[in-house]
Every structure is written in structure tokens, then in C-alpha cells.
Motif scaffolding. Structure first.
Motif, PDB file in Angstrom:
ATOM      1  N   CYS A   2       0.838  -9.552   3.158  1.00 34.85           N
ATOM      2  CA  CYS A   2       0.877  -8.310   2.001  1.00 34.85           C
ATOM      3  C   CYS A   2       2.119  -7.382   2.186  1.00 34.85           C
ATOM      4  CB  CYS A   2      -0.308  -7.739   1.905  1.00 34.85           C
ATOM      5  SG  CYS A   2      -1.746  -8.677   1.772  1.00 34.85           S
ATOM      6  N   GLY A   3       2.815  -7.336   3.321  1.00 33.42           N
ATOM      7  CA  GLY A   3       3.796  -6.638   3.461  1.00 33.42           C
ATOM      8  C   GLY A   3       3.447  -5.188   3.799  1.00 33.42           C
ATOM      9  N   GLY A   4       2.363  -4.836   4.508  1.00 32.80           N
ATOM     10  CA  GLY A   4       2.098  -3.685   4.669  1.00 32.80           C
ATOM     11  C   GLY A   4       0.669  -3.621   5.551  1.00 32.80           C
ATOM     12  N   LEU A  15      -4.437  -7.839  -2.566  1.00 33.36           N
ATOM     13  CA  LEU A  15      -3.550  -7.209  -3.661  1.00 33.36           C
ATOM     14  C   LEU A  15      -2.537  -6.381  -2.930  1.00 33.36           C
ATOM     15  CD1 LEU A  15      -6.551  -6.014  -6.069  1.00 33.36           C
ATOM     16  CD2 LEU A  15      -4.881  -8.051  -6.177  1.00 33.36           C
ATOM     17  N   GLY A  16      -2.495  -6.010  -1.794  1.00 27.96           N
ATOM     18  CA  GLY A  16      -1.507  -5.326  -1.049  1.00 27.96           C
ATOM     19  C   GLY A  16      -1.622  -3.944  -1.562  1.00 27.96           C
ATOM     20  N   GLU A  17      -0.436  -3.247  -1.707  1.00 27.92           N
ATOM     21  CA  GLU A  17      -0.571  -1.681  -2.027  1.00 27.92           C
ATOM     22  C   GLU A  17      -1.082  -1.314  -3.448  1.00 27.92           C
ATOM     23  OE1 GLU A  17       2.337   2.154  -1.265  1.00 27.92           O
ATOM     24  OE2 GLU A  17       3.331   0.053  -1.230  1.00 27.92           O
ATOM     25  N   LEU A  27      -1.625  -9.835  10.588  1.00 25.71           N
ATOM     26  CA  LEU A  27      -1.577 -10.886   9.475  1.00 25.71           C
ATOM     27  C   LEU A  27      -1.523 -10.174   8.217  1.00 25.71           C
ATOM     28  CD1 LEU A  27      -2.137 -13.855   8.684  1.00 25.71           C
ATOM     29  CD2 LEU A  27      -4.645 -13.314   8.331  1.00 25.71           C
ATOM     30  N   GLN A  28      -1.835  -9.079   8.052  1.00 21.57           N
ATOM     31  CA  GLN A  28      -1.607  -8.335   6.798  1.00 21.57           C
ATOM     32  C   GLN A  28      -0.403  -8.037   6.548  1.00 21.57           C
ATOM     33  OE1 GLN A  28      -3.791  -4.507   5.979  1.00 21.57           O
ATOM     34  NE2 GLN A  28      -4.175  -5.048   3.986  1.00 21.57           N
ATOM     35  N   PRO A  29       0.466  -7.571   7.581  1.00 20.84           N
ATOM     36  CA  PRO A  29       1.810  -7.170   7.119  1.00 20.84           C
ATOM     37  C   PRO A  29       2.679  -8.438   6.717  1.00 20.84           C
ATOM     38  CG  PRO A  29       1.224  -6.052   9.116  1.00 20.84           C
ATOM     39  CD  PRO A  29       0.000  -6.920   8.832  1.00 20.84           C
TER      40      PRO A  29
END
Length: 224
Positions: A175-177, A90-92, A170-172
């Protein structure tokens, strides 16, 4: 050459006798092979991998309960771990699942909570495969304490690899963070302890996934 030639008839009869003998030998071989019990000749990797997949679900459940109970020690809400884990898909947005009035963490959406728990348990099932296989491979005759130390070490290695070998980059990208490994929301020692508890639990459920060859009961001497 005539079909009634005695020499030809003799050869045909000999051929028929040889075919019949071959059929009889084939039948005897099949019967004797069926009577011989199957024996394991090497390490039964597939069996332990399948059982590890199921036992990983139990270990993940225990580690989740451990985290829920121990979260207040780290000043976190009981289901903080689930929220942090939800940042991967879901990201942030997962961090915004708070009560707007009190700003206290609260997962009111039962569907989101269920998805987070399923994600956690599913990860534990896949992680249970290498844990159980390695325990069976390298500690077949070890004591419980030796297995605990081995599994705890595996847990630390799994945490280091998954967090700082995979998720940290991988998460950055996905998901961009970086919320799981940053330490801001999930202290490193909480993540490490969760993996250790998972590994230790795999030790205690290990006997349920051991391969025990079936032995055909021997007949009493009176029945032979």
C-alpha cells in the motif's frame, strides 16, 4: 481329460462351495462392520478447525463492539478501527474518509463501511481456526480461568505476529505506507486489547465447538 471326469466335477463343486463361503463371510464382515459405531482415535483437527472458523466470527463481532464502545477512551471515533483496517486494501485513501466541513471522522459511504466490517470479521474467522484448535488441543480439561489466561496469551502473540511480524513490512510494500502499526492512528494498546478480547471470547464460545461423540441409545433389557 474328460469333462465328465468325477475328479474334475468334485473339484468344481469344491471351488463353488469355497466361493459361496467367501461371499457369505464378506457379507458377515460388512454387516458386523456397519454395526460397530465410529470412534475417534486421535485429535479431530478438521472438526475443530471448521468450528473455529465459525466461532471466530462471533469473537470478531464481540471484539469489534468492544472497540466501538471503548474507542472514545483513546480519544478516537467509534469506527476508527475500521478506517485504519481499510488502509490495507485502500491505502491512505481510507484516512481521507472524513467530513470536509468538520474534519471529524465519518464514514458516510455505506458500501465502504460494510467492506471494512466484512474485512474485520473475515480476518476474525480465519484467526478463529488456530485459536480454537489450540484451545482444544492444549486445554481440554482446563478450568475457565486457565483457558482465559491461555487465550489472552495467544491474543498477545497473534497481535505481535500479525502487526510486527507481517503488517509492519507487508503494508508498505503493498500500500505504500505504514498506517496500521505506526501507532499514529491505532494505539498499540488498543490493538493488543482487541486481540485479547477476541481470544477471551473464543474461550466462552469454546463449549459450542467441542466434539461430543454420538452414542447409540442402548435398548431396554425388555426389548432384547
Amino acid at each position: 481329460m474328460s469333462l465328465t471326469d468325477p475328479e474334475l466335477e468334485s473339484k468344481q463343486l469344491e471351488l463353488l462351495a469355497m466361493r459361496q463361503k467367501a461371499n457369505e463371510l464378506e457379507a458377515e464382515i460388512l454387516e458386523e462392520s456397519a454395526a460397530i459405531p465410529w470412534r475417534l482415535t486421535g485429535f479431530y483437527t478438521m472438526y475443530y478447525a471448521t468450528n473455529g472458523f465459525l466461532l471466530g466470527l462471533i469473537a470478531a463481532s464481540v471484539s469489534l463492539v468492544f472497540n466501538v464502545i471503548g474507542a472514545p477512551i483513546a480519544g478516537k471515533e467509534p469506527l476508527e478501527l475500521i478506517r485504519v483496517y481499510l488502509t490495507f486494501p485502500l491505502g491512505e485513501r481510507a484516512l481521507a474518509l472524513t467530513n470536509s466541513a468538520t474534519q471529524v471522522y465519518a464514514l458516510d459511504n455505506g458500501v465502504i463501511l460494510a467492506c471494512g466490517v466484512c474485512l474485520y470479521l473475515g480476518t476474525g474467522m480465519f484467526l478463529g481456526v488456530p485459536f480454537h484448535v489450540l484451545l482444544a488441543r492444549f486445554t481440554p480439561r482446563a478450568t475457565t480461568m486457565q483457558r482465559v489466561l491461555f487465550a489472552a496469551t495467544l491474543g498477545i502473540f497473534a497481535w505481535l505476529f500479525l502487526f510486527y511480524g507481517v503488517l509492519v513490512w507487508l503494508q508498505p510494500i503493498v500500500c505504500g505506507g505504514n498506517w496500521i502499526t505506526s501507532g499514529e492512528y491505532l494505539p498499540w494498546w488498543v490493538a493488543a486489547a482487541t486481540h485479547v478480547v477476541f481470544g477471551v471470547t473464543m474461550v466462552f464460545v469454546f463449549p459450542f465447538g467441542q466434539f461430543v461423540p454420538y452414542r447409540t441409545p442402548s435398548k431396554p433389557a425388555s426389548e432384547e
